[in-house]
Design a protein around this motif. Structure first.
Motif, mmCIF file in Angstrom:
data_model
loop_
_atom_site.group_PDB
_atom_site.id
_atom_site.type_symbol
_atom_site.label_atom_id
_atom_site.label_comp_id
_atom_site.label_asym_id
_atom_site.label_seq_id
_atom_site.Cartn_x
_atom_site.Cartn_y
_atom_site.Cartn_z
ATOM 1 N N TRP A 149 -21.576 -1.975 -25.885
ATOM 2 C CA TRP A 149 -21.406 -2.326 -27.300
ATOM 3 C C TRP A 149 -19.952 -2.586 -27.636
ATOM 4 O O TRP A 149 -19.639 -3.455 -28.455
ATOM 5 C CB TRP A 149 -22.001 -1.228 -28.186
ATOM 6 C CG TRP A 149 -23.479 -1.175 -28.049
ATOM 7 C CD1 TRP A 149 -24.230 -0.259 -27.366
ATOM 8 C CD2 TRP A 149 -24.419 -2.136 -28.563
ATOM 9 N NE1 TRP A 149 -25.560 -0.572 -27.432
ATOM 10 C CE2 TRP A 149 -25.703 -1.710 -28.168
ATOM 11 C CE3 TRP A 149 -24.280 -3.289 -29.334
ATOM 12 C CZ2 TRP A 149 -26.851 -2.422 -28.504
ATOM 13 C CZ3 TRP A 149 -25.426 -3.998 -29.681
ATOM 14 C CH2 TRP A 149 -26.686 -3.561 -29.269
ATOM 15 N N ASN A 150 -19.052 -1.865 -27.010
ATOM 16 C CA ASN A 150 -17.636 -2.133 -27.229
ATOM 17 C C ASN A 150 -17.256 -3.516 -26.687
ATOM 18 O O ASN A 150 -16.493 -4.263 -27.317
ATOM 19 C CB ASN A 150 -16.779 -1.065 -26.545
ATOM 20 C CG ASN A 150 -15.303 -1.294 -26.769
ATOM 21 O OD1 ASN A 150 -14.813 -1.317 -27.903
ATOM 22 N ND2 ASN A 150 -14.550 -1.487 -25.696
ATOM 23 N N SER A 151 -17.794 -3.863 -25.519
ATOM 24 C CA SER A 151 -17.526 -5.184 -24.945
ATOM 25 C C SER A 151 -18.088 -6.292 -25.820
ATOM 26 O O SER A 151 -17.445 -7.327 -26.028
ATOM 27 C CB SER A 151 -18.128 -5.280 -23.537
ATOM 28 O OG SER A 151 -17.491 -4.386 -22.649
ATOM 29 N N ARG A 152 -19.286 -6.085 -26.346
ATOM 30 C CA ARG A 152 -19.889 -7.104 -27.216
ATOM 31 C C ARG A 152 -19.075 -7.316 -28.481
ATOM 32 O O ARG A 152 -19.055 -8.425 -29.034
ATOM 33 C CB ARG A 152 -21.321 -6.706 -27.576
ATOM 34 C CG ARG A 152 -22.311 -6.954 -26.455
ATOM 35 C CD ARG A 152 -23.711 -6.530 -26.862
ATOM 36 N NE ARG A 152 -24.679 -6.847 -25.815
ATOM 37 C CZ ARG A 152 -25.939 -6.432 -25.839
ATOM 38 N NH1 ARG A 152 -26.372 -5.669 -26.853
ATOM 39 N NH2 ARG A 152 -26.761 -6.761 -24.860
ATOM 40 N N SER A 153 -18.388 -6.268 -28.942
ATOM 41 C CA SER A 153 -17.570 -6.425 -30.144
ATOM 42 C C SER A 153 -16.357 -7.315 -29.898
ATOM 43 O O SER A 153 -15.734 -7.800 -30.843
ATOM 44 C CB SER A 153 -17.113 -5.053 -30.653
ATOM 45 O OG SER A 153 -16.143 -4.485 -29.774
ATOM 46 N N GLN A 154 -16.008 -7.536 -28.629
ATOM 47 C CA GLN A 154 -14.878 -8.392 -28.273
ATOM 48 C C GLN A 154 -15.286 -9.858 -28.136
ATOM 49 O O GLN A 154 -14.422 -10.729 -28.031
ATOM 50 C CB GLN A 154 -14.272 -7.938 -26.936
ATOM 51 C CG GLN A 154 -13.902 -6.473 -26.859
ATOM 52 C CD GLN A 154 -12.725 -6.131 -27.755
ATOM 53 O OE1 GLN A 154 -11.765 -6.881 -27.857
ATOM 54 N NE2 GLN A 154 -12.817 -5.005 -28.435
ATOM 55 N N ILE A 155 -16.598 -10.110 -28.131
ATOM 56 C CA ILE A 155 -17.108 -11.453 -27.854
ATOM 57 C C ILE A 155 -18.069 -11.882 -28.957
ATOM 58 O O ILE A 155 -19.063 -11.212 -29.213
ATOM 59 C CB ILE A 155 -17.831 -11.496 -26.495
ATOM 60 C CG1 ILE A 155 -16.867 -11.129 -25.361
ATOM 61 C CG2 ILE A 155 -18.450 -12.867 -26.249
ATOM 62 C CD1 ILE A 155 -17.537 -10.994 -24.012
ATOM 63 N N GLY A 156 -17.774 -13.006 -29.600
ATOM 64 C CA GLY A 156 -18.681 -13.583 -30.589
ATOM 65 C C GLY A 156 -19.550 -14.637 -29.932
ATOM 66 O O GLY A 156 -19.058 -15.486 -29.199
ATOM 67 N N MET A 157 -20.877 -14.570 -30.174
ATOM 68 C CA MET A 157 -21.813 -15.517 -29.551
ATOM 69 C C MET A 157 -22.431 -16.413 -30.616
ATOM 70 O O MET A 157 -22.853 -15.943 -31.676
ATOM 71 C CB MET A 157 -22.927 -14.766 -28.825
ATOM 72 C CG MET A 157 -22.475 -13.920 -27.650
ATOM 73 S SD MET A 157 -22.185 -14.851 -26.144
ATOM 74 C CE MET A 157 -23.839 -15.395 -25.711
ATOM 75 N N VAL A 158 -22.473 -17.710 -30.337
ATOM 76 C CA VAL A 158 -23.163 -18.674 -31.194
ATOM 77 C C VAL A 158 -24.169 -19.402 -30.312
ATOM 78 O O VAL A 158 -23.794 -20.024 -29.317
ATOM 79 C CB VAL A 158 -22.188 -19.673 -31.838
ATOM 80 C CG1 VAL A 158 -22.947 -20.644 -32.750
ATOM 81 C CG2 VAL A 158 -21.118 -18.935 -32.632
ATOM 82 N N PHE A 159 -25.452 -19.346 -30.701
ATOM 83 C CA PHE A 159 -26.514 -19.837 -29.838
ATOM 84 C C PHE A 159 -26.992 -21.235 -30.238
ATOM 85 O O PHE A 159 -26.485 -21.846 -31.183
ATOM 86 C CB PHE A 159 -27.682 -18.851 -29.832
ATOM 87 C CG PHE A 159 -27.306 -17.501 -29.289
ATOM 88 C CD1 PHE A 159 -27.242 -17.284 -27.920
ATOM 89 C CD2 PHE A 159 -27.001 -16.443 -30.138
ATOM 90 C CE1 PHE A 159 -26.891 -16.042 -27.412
ATOM 91 C CE2 PHE A 159 -26.644 -15.206 -29.643
ATOM 92 C CZ PHE A 159 -26.593 -15.009 -28.270
#
Length: 281
Positions: free
Chosen positions: A79-89
């Protein structure tokens, strides 16, 4: 420059118990530096979408490691790693959960426990960054495709990520919507130094990148600047990747006796080359 993302000899198969099933990706390594724009291209089934899932921690490799900001990705720091990466699908309609634009952008912030005053500030700033601050109370369903993707980008930006990943984010848009989204991403990259990783079939989007990774059959077939990759020409076509329109037209013009000084990759470069080589003097 600091490495934002690194894949080290990553291999993944969707059926590890079945040796007859081919690896989705095999022994793939690459890194993304802070502030870079990297594009991953390749035909359907080449492994692009699998890479996106690995980066976001939706799946984990059987071999090798995925590192985000220098830390190997695992279930403990997911979850910490995901907070560093924004995803647009790919499909913006599948991403909306709020009744209004501002509700939708605020959704992830609420889930992350951001205080209300800070949340309001971030929502407005993120929408301003994508030129959608005049649509705060609009219903997402009433927006155009390009506007929906800009709101999706705002939702990612509100989390203040280190890197933005576009996973086929322009593939369902019309030409105008595609141009809107790419212009916004380019502006964000130039003004804010945002790191961008785009997984795409769109050659215009790929041409904006500093570096291309060409995937074929689950393996990294080639890596280099857009000019270096597309200079491979017919070899790419044989492997299922098209060439930029300007490059194909330039080759056709040269074949028919029109002078060109190089191999233009964009329409602007082609027009300038035609002018300098044939009309300037």
């Amino acid at each position: 420059m600091r490495e934002i993302l690194t894949l080290n000899n990553v291999t993944f198969t969707y059926a590890p118990e079945d040796s007859s099933i081919k690896n989705a990706i095999e022994d793939v390594s690459f890194s993304v530096q802070e502030g870079e724009w990297i594009a991953i291209v390749g035909h359907n089934g080449s492994g692009k979408s699998t890479i996106a899932r690995l980066i976001n921690g939706l799946i984990f490799p059987q071999n090798g490691t995925v590192e985000v900001i220098g830390e190997p990705l695992n279930e403990d720091n997911l979850w910490n790693s995901r907070s560093q990466i924004g995803m647009v699908f790919q499909n913006p309609d599948n991403q909306f959960v709020g009744a209004t634009v501002q509700d939708d952008v605020a959704f992830a912030l609420e889930n992350n426990g951001v205080l209300h005053e800070e949340m309001v500030k971030r929502v407005r700033e993120a929408l301003k960054q994508v030129n959608m601050d005049g649509f705060l109370n609009h219903e997402p369903s009433h927006l155009s495709g390009g506007q929906k993707q800009r709101v999706a980008i705002a939702g990612a930006l509100a989390l203040q990520p280190r890197m933005l990943i576009l996973d086929e984010a322009t593939s369902m848009l019309d030409p105008q919507g595609r141009q809107e989204v790419l212009s916004i991403v380019r502006e964000l990259r130039e003004k804010a130094g945002l790191t961008v990783l785009s997984i795409t079939h769109d050659l215009e989007e790929a041409m904006m990148a500093d570096r291309l990774l060409f995937m074929n059959g689950g393996k990294k077939f080639a890596e280099g600047t857009p000019s270096e990759i597309f200079a491979m020409g017919d070899q790419l076509v044989e492997l299922g990747l098209d060439l930029p329109f300007a490059l194909k037209l330039g080759k056709l013009l040269q074949k028919n006796g029109v002078n060109l000084s190089g191999e233009p990759m964009t329409e602007e470069e082609l027009v300038n080359d035609l002018w300098i080589s044939n009309f300037k003097n």
